[in-house]
Write a protein that holds these residues in place. Sequence first.
Motif, PDB file in Angstrom:
ATOM      1  N   PHE A  64       0.796  -1.177  -0.203  1.00 24.64           N
ATOM      2  CA  PHE A  64       0.030   0.030   0.125  1.00 24.64           C
ATOM      3  C   PHE A  64       0.908   1.420   0.138  1.00 24.64           C
ATOM      4  CE2 PHE A  64      -2.900   3.273   1.629  1.00 24.64           C
ATOM      5  CZ  PHE A  64      -4.094   2.896   0.968  1.00 24.64           C
ATOM      6  N   LEU A  67       2.422   2.099  -3.315  1.00 25.39           N
ATOM      7  CA  LEU A  67       1.289   2.376  -4.435  1.00 25.39           C
ATOM      8  C   LEU A  67       1.205   3.932  -3.842  1.00 25.39           C
ATOM      9  CD1 LEU A  67      -1.332  -0.320  -4.496  1.00 25.39           C
ATOM     10  CD2 LEU A  67       0.204   0.340  -6.480  1.00 25.39           C
ATOM     11  N   ALA A  71       3.536   5.776  -6.649  1.00 23.16           N
ATOM     12  CA  ALA A  71       2.561   5.672  -7.857  1.00 23.16           C
ATOM     13  C   ALA A  71       3.381   4.897  -8.965  1.00 23.16           C
ATOM     14  CB  ALA A  71       2.261   6.968  -8.182  1.00 23.16           C
ATOM     15  N   PRO A  72       3.647   3.787  -8.957  1.00 24.21           N
ATOM     16  CA  PRO A  72       4.242   3.135  -9.814  1.00 24.21           C
ATOM     17  C   PRO A  72       3.446   3.121 -11.061  1.00 24.21           C
ATOM     18  CG  PRO A  72       3.762   1.395  -8.235  1.00 24.21           C
ATOM     19  CD  PRO A  72       3.490   2.883  -7.529  1.00 24.21           C
ATOM     20  N   VAL A  73       4.024   2.539 -12.325  1.00 22.07           N
ATOM     21  CA  VAL A  73       3.534   2.458 -13.577  1.00 22.07           C
ATOM     22  C   VAL A  73       3.747   1.039 -14.300  1.00 22.07           C
ATOM     23  CG1 VAL A  73       2.810   4.767 -14.141  1.00 22.07           C
ATOM     24  CG2 VAL A  73       4.928   3.798 -15.001  1.00 22.07           C
ATOM     25  N   ALA A  74       2.819   0.739 -15.205  1.00 25.93           N
ATOM     26  CA  ALA A  74       3.344  -0.372 -16.242  1.00 25.93           C
ATOM     27  C   ALA A  74       3.758  -1.755 -15.259  1.00 25.93           C
ATOM     28  CB  ALA A  74       4.221  -0.167 -17.204  1.00 25.93           C
ATOM     29  N   LEU A  77       3.798  -1.235 -11.474  1.00 33.96           N
ATOM     30  CA  LEU A  77       2.470  -1.299 -10.867  1.00 33.96           C
ATOM     31  C   LEU A  77       1.915  -2.794 -10.817  1.00 33.96           C
ATOM     32  CD1 LEU A  77      -0.154   0.014  -9.801  1.00 33.96           C
ATOM     33  CD2 LEU A  77      -0.685   0.376 -12.273  1.00 33.96           C
ATOM     34  N   VAL A  81       0.718  -4.773  -7.467  1.00 34.70           N
ATOM     35  CA  VAL A  81      -0.756  -5.386  -7.649  1.00 34.70           C
ATOM     36  C   VAL A  81      -0.741  -6.818  -7.376  1.00 34.70           C
ATOM     37  CG1 VAL A  81      -2.805  -5.724  -8.910  1.00 34.70           C
ATOM     38  CG2 VAL A  81      -1.791  -3.340  -8.785  1.00 34.70           C
ATOM     39  N   ILE A  84      -0.175  -7.948  -3.712  1.00 36.00           N
ATOM     40  CA  ILE A  84      -1.172  -7.785  -2.819  1.00 36.00           C
ATOM     41  C   ILE A  84      -2.140  -9.035  -2.942  1.00 36.00           C
ATOM     42  CG2 ILE A  84      -3.640  -6.651  -2.573  1.00 36.00           C
ATOM     43  CD1 ILE A  84      -1.939  -3.980  -3.183  1.00 36.00           C
ATOM     44  N   GLN A  85      -2.258  -9.580  -4.125  1.00 40.66           N
ATOM     45  CA  GLN A  85      -2.988 -10.613  -4.415  1.00 40.66           C
ATOM     46  C   GLN A  85      -2.498 -11.870  -3.886  1.00 40.66           C
ATOM     47  OE1 GLN A  85      -3.181  -9.895  -8.707  1.00 40.66           O
ATOM     48  NE2 GLN A  85      -5.271  -9.473  -8.618  1.00 40.66           N
TER      49      GLN A  85
ATOM     50  N   GLU B  60     -10.805  -6.658 -12.415  1.00 39.28           N
ATOM     51  CA  GLU B  60      -9.217  -6.649 -11.939  1.00 39.28           C
ATOM     52  C   GLU B  60      -8.454  -5.425 -13.070  1.00 39.28           C
ATOM     53  OE1 GLU B  60      -6.642 -10.223 -11.999  1.00 39.28           O
ATOM     54  OE2 GLU B  60      -7.551 -10.939 -10.282  1.00 39.28           O
ATOM     55  N   PHE B  64      -6.912  -2.153 -12.127  1.00 40.11           N
ATOM     56  CA  PHE B  64      -5.448  -1.639 -12.790  1.00 40.11           C
ATOM     57  C   PHE B  64      -5.432  -0.478 -13.490  1.00 40.11           C
ATOM     58  CE2 PHE B  64      -1.629  -2.263 -15.193  1.00 40.11           C
ATOM     59  CZ  PHE B  64      -0.745  -2.778 -14.354  1.00 40.11           C
ATOM     60  N   LEU B  67      -5.561   2.518 -11.091  1.00 38.59           N
ATOM     61  CA  LEU B  67      -4.282   2.899 -10.489  1.00 38.59           C
ATOM     62  C   LEU B  67      -3.348   3.596 -11.378  1.00 38.59           C
ATOM     63  CD1 LEU B  67      -3.757  -0.398  -8.532  1.00 38.59           C
ATOM     64  CD2 LEU B  67      -4.393   1.863  -7.573  1.00 38.59           C
ATOM     65  N   ALA B  68      -3.163   2.884 -12.637  1.00 39.36           N
ATOM     66  CA  ALA B  68      -2.156   3.202 -13.706  1.00 39.36           C
ATOM     67  C   ALA B  68      -2.662   4.894 -14.242  1.00 39.36           C
ATOM     68  CB  ALA B  68      -2.283   2.460 -14.673  1.00 39.36           C
ATOM     69  N   ALA B  71      -3.429   7.225 -10.534  1.00 38.03           N
ATOM     70  CA  ALA B  71      -2.572   7.326  -9.278  1.00 38.03           C
ATOM     71  C   ALA B  71      -3.513   8.057  -7.907  1.00 38.03           C
ATOM     72  CB  ALA B  71      -1.310   8.060  -9.467  1.00 38.03           C
ATOM     73  N   LEU B  77      -7.367   5.432  -2.890  1.00 41.15           N
ATOM     74  CA  LEU B  77      -6.322   4.298  -3.355  1.00 41.15           C
ATOM     75  C   LEU B  77      -6.681   2.929  -2.462  1.00 41.15           C
ATOM     76  CD1 LEU B  77      -3.920   2.987  -4.293  1.00 41.15           C
ATOM     77  CD2 LEU B  77      -2.433   4.098  -2.195  1.00 41.15           C
ATOM     78  N   ARG B  78      -7.203   3.334  -1.138  1.00 40.78           N
ATOM     79  CA  ARG B  78      -7.741   1.944  -0.245  1.00 40.78           C
ATOM     80  C   ARG B  78      -8.969   1.515  -1.077  1.00 40.78           C
ATOM     81  NH1 ARG B  78      -7.769   4.967   4.799  1.00 40.78           N
ATOM     82  NH2 ARG B  78     -10.110   5.187   4.559  1.00 40.78           N
ATOM     83  N   VAL B  81      -7.487  -0.800  -3.936  1.00 37.46           N
ATOM     84  CA  VAL B  81      -6.819  -1.771  -3.393  1.00 37.46           C
ATOM     85  C   VAL B  81      -7.675  -2.873  -2.957  1.00 37.46           C
ATOM     86  CG1 VAL B  81      -5.312  -2.615  -1.829  1.00 37.46           C
ATOM     87  CG2 VAL B  81      -4.671  -0.705  -3.111  1.00 37.46           C
ATOM     88  N   ILE B  84      -9.546  -4.906  -5.607  1.00 35.97           N
ATOM     89  CA  ILE B  84      -8.952  -6.057  -6.113  1.00 35.97           C
ATOM     90  C   ILE B  84      -8.841  -7.197  -5.403  1.00 35.97           C
ATOM     91  CG2 ILE B  84      -6.347  -6.541  -6.586  1.00 35.97           C
ATOM     92  CD1 ILE B  84      -5.842  -3.706  -7.509  1.00 35.97           C
ATOM     93  N   GLN B  85      -8.869  -7.014  -3.795  1.00 32.24           N
ATOM     94  CA  GLN B  85      -8.820  -8.222  -3.124  1.00 32.24           C
ATOM     95  C   GLN B  85     -10.307  -8.637  -3.089  1.00 32.24           C
ATOM     96  OE1 GLN B  85      -7.416  -5.422   0.072  1.00 32.24           O
ATOM     97  NE2 GLN B  85      -5.481  -6.646   0.304  1.00 32.24           N
TER      98      GLN B  85
END
Lengths: 222, 222
Positions: A64, A67, A71-74, A77, A81, A84-85, B60, B64, B67-68, B71, B77-78, B81, B84-85
């Motif tokens: 978390f 992120l 703020a990562p990309v591609a 990111l 993600v 987290i899964q 999903e 994604f 997020l991409a 940001a 953000l929470r 995330v 996704i879970q």
Amino acid sequence: MRTAYHEQLDSLTSQLGEMCGLAGSAMERATQALLQADLVLAEQVISDHEQISALSVRAEESAFVLLALQAPVAGDLRSVVSSIQIVADVDRMGALALHVAKIARRRHPQHVLPEEVNGYFAEMGRVAVELGNAAQEVLITRDPEKAARIQEEDDAMDDLHRHLFTVLMDREWKHGVTAAVDVTLLSRFYERFADHAVEVARRVIFQVTGTYPTEEQIPTPR
Amino acid sequence: MRTAYHEQLDSLTSQLGEMCGLAGSAMERATQALLQADLVLAEQVISDHEQISALSVRAEESAFVLLALQAPVAGDLRSVVSSIQIVADVDRMGALALHVAKIARRRHPQHVLPEEVNGYFAEMGRVAVELGNAAQEVLITRDPEKAARIQEEDDAMDDLHRHLFTVLMDREWKHGVTAAVDVTLLSRFYERFADHAVEVARRVIFQVTGTYPTEEQIPTPR
């Protein structure tokens, strides 16, 4: 900043790898507790479970924070993600080892298993440890070939699971319904443990390639 | 941009809600297939499962992309995330309904269940549908009180699960080992279905409050 980011990502990956190792050794000890009706060992697995849960929470938080601050990309990111899964899968592997230990504790001082099926569970325990280690290795190396090899271990687990059901159903089962219920649940726990390891491998392949493996390469666990 | 972002987040939430509804109705139909040895219905659940899997993949991807491109930070953000879970939990609910349908299909034209336990499974099916609907409602309304109420339904499921084991183990079970194995697995599938609905509720509370509910409010499913 990129360096700090990659250090954080590596640290997250190590946390996940450590969790896999812990889940594998928890299943190893739970299996011993089961086979030897060893209460002390069962209790140890149960109390050690806290450690895997704590690592789960920490790994989720690390992801978390990554992120939020970076703020990562591609591809980066995708890695976070997937992490987290993966936490959820490895956390579940730990919970399944816990379930096995709890069944061993519940029946103590009696043995849960009729002697006739001990061999199956000894083998399932062995495969589970290998899966934990293999998942750890795949996480660290991100090697898709190693990930595909997890599938072979999972096939071995599925075979054991199916054979056990044959023993339960097709032959004359002489050990009563309680033992049959325990064996059914236990076998299911080991099978699910393997499925989650496969899922970890699938996620790693997704991290690396951006696409999930095809059903032929690594089938979706169901 | 904020508006576009919130529209996308709402759309993601709707997708998750739709998945919950589909999982609930899949379990409803799987239960009917089980109770009435209805092959057509079982096949329908099995073929409809594709729909839940497709929605999982789409949800999903939506998360994604959010997020991409956006940001998001803090609470936003929470939310993403958690989404996704949540996808993983609801996807699993669908898979458990699929498992029930497959057992009904495997034993067809015979009934899987001895008549004596039909009532338990009718009730488990009913609770499962309520859980699917409740999870959907919690996702849409984000109401922590409604989330806590899911716990009551889960308690009802746990009671049914425990009672079934009493029937299997403590009384004279006259229906053989195969039926005992099927009942054990089926009961476990319904219990896990409920656990995942609880997990969805816990995630929503986390989305809203930033902390997970305490064990007293909503215990972690194990």
